[in-house]
Design a protein around this motif. Sequence first.
Motif, PDB file in Angstrom:
ATOM      1  N   VAL A 202       1.458  13.468   3.802  1.00 21.27           N
ATOM      2  CA  VAL A 202       0.829  13.022   2.563  1.00 21.27           C
ATOM      3  C   VAL A 202       1.140  11.557   2.278  1.00 21.27           C
ATOM      4  CG1 VAL A 202       0.718  13.381   0.070  1.00 21.27           C
ATOM      5  CG2 VAL A 202       0.825  15.357   1.598  1.00 21.27           C
ATOM      6  N   GLU A 203       2.402  11.182   2.357  1.00 20.92           N
ATOM      7  CA  GLU A 203       2.788   9.825   1.997  1.00 20.92           C
ATOM      8  C   GLU A 203       2.148   8.796   2.923  1.00 20.92           C
ATOM      9  OE1 GLU A 203       4.799  12.375   2.500  1.00 20.92           O
ATOM     10  OE2 GLU A 203       5.463  12.806   0.451  1.00 20.92           O
ATOM     11  N   ASP A 204       2.119   9.082   4.225  1.00 20.55           N
ATOM     12  CA  ASP A 204       1.507   8.162   5.175  1.00 20.55           C
ATOM     13  C   ASP A 204      -0.001   8.070   4.967  1.00 20.55           C
ATOM     14  OD1 ASP A 204       3.989   7.677   6.348  1.00 20.55           O
ATOM     15  OD2 ASP A 204       3.751   9.288   7.808  1.00 20.55           O
ATOM     16  N   THR A 205      -0.615   9.184   4.617  1.00 19.70           N
ATOM     17  CA  THR A 205      -2.050   9.183   4.328  1.00 19.70           C
ATOM     18  C   THR A 205      -2.347   8.275   3.140  1.00 19.70           C
ATOM     19  OG1 THR A 205      -2.313  11.424   5.210  1.00 19.70           O
ATOM     20  CG2 THR A 205      -4.007  10.637   3.686  1.00 19.70           C
ATOM     21  N   GLY A 206      -1.518   8.337   2.119  1.00 19.45           N
ATOM     22  CA  GLY A 206      -1.714   7.470   0.964  1.00 19.45           C
ATOM     23  C   GLY A 206      -1.632   6.002   1.333  1.00 19.45           C
ATOM     24  N   GLY A 207      -0.703   5.656   2.223  1.00 20.63           N
ATOM     25  CA  GLY A 207      -0.591   4.274   2.668  1.00 20.63           C
ATOM     26  C   GLY A 207      -1.836   3.818   3.400  1.00 20.63           C
ATOM     27  N   ALA A 208      -2.395   4.710   4.237  1.00 22.36           N
ATOM     28  CA  ALA A 208      -3.623   4.366   4.968  1.00 22.36           C
ATOM     29  C   ALA A 208      -4.797   4.190   4.005  1.00 22.36           C
ATOM     30  CB  ALA A 208      -3.926   5.449   6.000  1.00 22.36           C
ATOM     31  N   PHE A 209      -4.903   5.066   3.010  1.00 20.75           N
ATOM     32  CA  PHE A 209      -5.956   4.909   2.005  1.00 20.75           C
ATOM     33  C   PHE A 209      -5.839   3.546   1.319  1.00 20.75           C
ATOM     34  CE2 PHE A 209      -6.660   9.725   0.885  1.00 20.75           C
ATOM     35  CZ  PHE A 209      -7.212   9.928   2.132  1.00 20.75           C
ATOM     36  N   ASP A 210      -4.610   3.173   0.969  1.00 20.73           N
ATOM     37  CA  ASP A 210      -4.403   1.908   0.266  1.00 20.73           C
ATOM     38  C   ASP A 210      -4.803   0.717   1.123  1.00 20.73           C
ATOM     39  OD1 ASP A 210      -3.519   3.176  -2.011  1.00 20.73           O
ATOM     40  OD2 ASP A 210      -1.384   2.929  -1.547  1.00 20.73           O
ATOM     41  N   ARG A 211      -4.556   0.793   2.433  1.00 24.91           N
ATOM     42  CA  ARG A 211      -4.953  -0.316   3.316  1.00 24.91           C
ATOM     43  C   ARG A 211      -6.472  -0.460   3.354  1.00 24.91           C
ATOM     44  NH1 ARG A 211      -0.496   1.697   6.259  1.00 24.91           N
ATOM     45  NH2 ARG A 211      -1.779   2.970   7.658  1.00 24.91           N
ATOM     46  N   VAL A 212      -7.175   0.661   3.352  1.00 23.36           N
ATOM     47  CA  VAL A 212      -8.639   0.584   3.350  1.00 23.36           C
ATOM     48  C   VAL A 212      -9.153   0.097   1.996  1.00 23.36           C
ATOM     49  CG1 VAL A 212     -10.757   1.959   3.504  1.00 23.36           C
ATOM     50  CG2 VAL A 212      -8.940   2.252   5.194  1.00 23.36           C
ATOM     51  N   ARG A 213      -8.521   0.529   0.924  1.00 28.60           N
ATOM     52  CA  ARG A 213      -8.926   0.033  -0.399  1.00 28.60           C
ATOM     53  C   ARG A 213      -8.749  -1.488  -0.470  1.00 28.60           C
ATOM     54  NH1 ARG A 213      -5.920   4.923  -2.325  1.00 28.60           N
ATOM     55  NH2 ARG A 213      -7.517   6.439  -2.966  1.00 28.60           N
ATOM     56  N   ALA A 214      -7.644  -1.980   0.086  1.00 32.83           N
ATOM     57  CA  ALA A 214      -7.407  -3.425   0.090  1.00 32.83           C
ATOM     58  C   ALA A 214      -8.451  -4.145   0.930  1.00 32.83           C
ATOM     59  CB  ALA A 214      -6.000  -3.724   0.612  1.00 32.83           C
TER      60      ALA A 214
ATOM     61  N   CYS B  14     -11.481  -3.149   1.460  1.00 29.22           N
ATOM     62  CA  CYS B  14     -12.735  -3.120   0.704  1.00 29.22           C
ATOM     63  C   CYS B  14     -12.756  -4.233  -0.342  1.00 29.22           C
ATOM     64  CB  CYS B  14     -12.925  -1.757   0.037  1.00 29.22           C
ATOM     65  SG  CYS B  14     -13.306  -0.403   1.178  1.00 29.22           S
ATOM     66  N   ARG B  15     -11.643  -4.430  -1.028  1.00 30.30           N
ATOM     67  CA  ARG B  15     -11.573  -5.503  -2.023  1.00 30.30           C
ATOM     68  C   ARG B  15     -11.735  -6.861  -1.351  1.00 30.30           C
ATOM     69  NH1 ARG B  15      -7.390  -2.156  -4.058  1.00 30.30           N
ATOM     70  NH2 ARG B  15      -5.808  -3.450  -3.050  1.00 30.30           N
ATOM     71  N   GLU B  16     -11.064  -7.041  -0.225  1.00 32.25           N
ATOM     72  CA  GLU B  16     -11.126  -8.318   0.478  1.00 32.25           C
ATOM     73  C   GLU B  16     -12.540  -8.613   0.967  1.00 32.25           C
ATOM     74  OE1 GLU B  16      -9.038 -10.526   4.344  1.00 32.25           O
ATOM     75  OE2 GLU B  16      -8.148  -8.700   3.490  1.00 32.25           O
ATOM     76  N   ALA B  17     -13.261  -7.570   1.375  1.00 34.22           N
ATOM     77  CA  ALA B  17     -14.626  -7.742   1.869  1.00 34.22           C
ATOM     78  C   ALA B  17     -15.648  -7.846   0.737  1.00 34.22           C
ATOM     79  CB  ALA B  17     -14.980  -6.584   2.793  1.00 34.22           C
TER      80      ALA B  17
END
Length: 308
Positions: A203-215, A217-220
């Motif tokens: 769960v915790e690692d999945t949350g980190g991966a989600f956050d990287r994609v969210r970041a 998306c913001r950058e793009a």
Amino acid sequence: MRLRIFTEPQQGASYETLLSVAKAAEDLGFDAFFRSDHYTKMGDVSGEPGPTDSWVTLGALARETSRIRLGTLVTAGTFRYPGPLAISVAQVDQMSGGRVDFGIGTGWFEEEHVHYGIPFPSLNERFERLEEQIRIVTGLWGTPDGETFSFAGRHYTLKDSPALPKPAQAGGPPVILGGFGPKRTPRLAAAYADEYNVPFHQVEDTGGAFDRVRAACREAGRTRPMVYSAAQVVCCGRDEAEIARRADAIGRRVDELRDNGLAGTPAEVVEKIGRFGELGAERLYLQVLDLSDLEHLELLASEVLAKV
């Protein structure tokens, strides 16, 4: 939270077995039936009667089902040229009445490429090819009627393609990209994916991966929504004896499954699904490894699906 049934037919499953699982998944109310895209077994199993092709299977299931969505988690980019792949997926989408989701990745299992004579370039080249493949497939699907599509990349070139056939879904099936890489995967997901999937992480690692994609998306500067999902092996039982029996049937330990998957009583499974939901996951792919155990699906439907 939508629950999807995810199968690994390369471990040993005939089309008839996959059909029985897909029809059970539909009858029991699950959101989708997905399968892997592999040609060689993994681990200490026979793999008999041998592999089945993912898009041939899904084309047949498109005519045998009426409601559930169908897809791959994920199509190996090394197996097919992007133009013919776009044709195959569009045809299955037509055959299903617009129920296909299109997962695609770089391809990673070198052994199956050796076994069946498929080139297996470096990881960097596979990522380069994957991006071109996504651009070509979605470009062909999105070309307006009566117009042509051309593409000039490092690895693929198309000139004046008629861009046919068109999928049933306007613009084409939703694109699923997955993985856990810290840089290239988030960038590709932000640019091209409708859904980002994290397979087989805690769960915790999945949350980190989600956050990287969210970041990413913001950058793009991405404004369209992203669906976040996870895949987890599932092993559910009404009591410890039933849980242990199902774990033994797939060659896994109960304690390991509880740590690394969705395992335990229905209440335990529901609780852990809720933790993924708190991270923003909207879909969970339940990796079902014993495809002969349809009672497992019935238990998941009655005691888990009904409560998430």
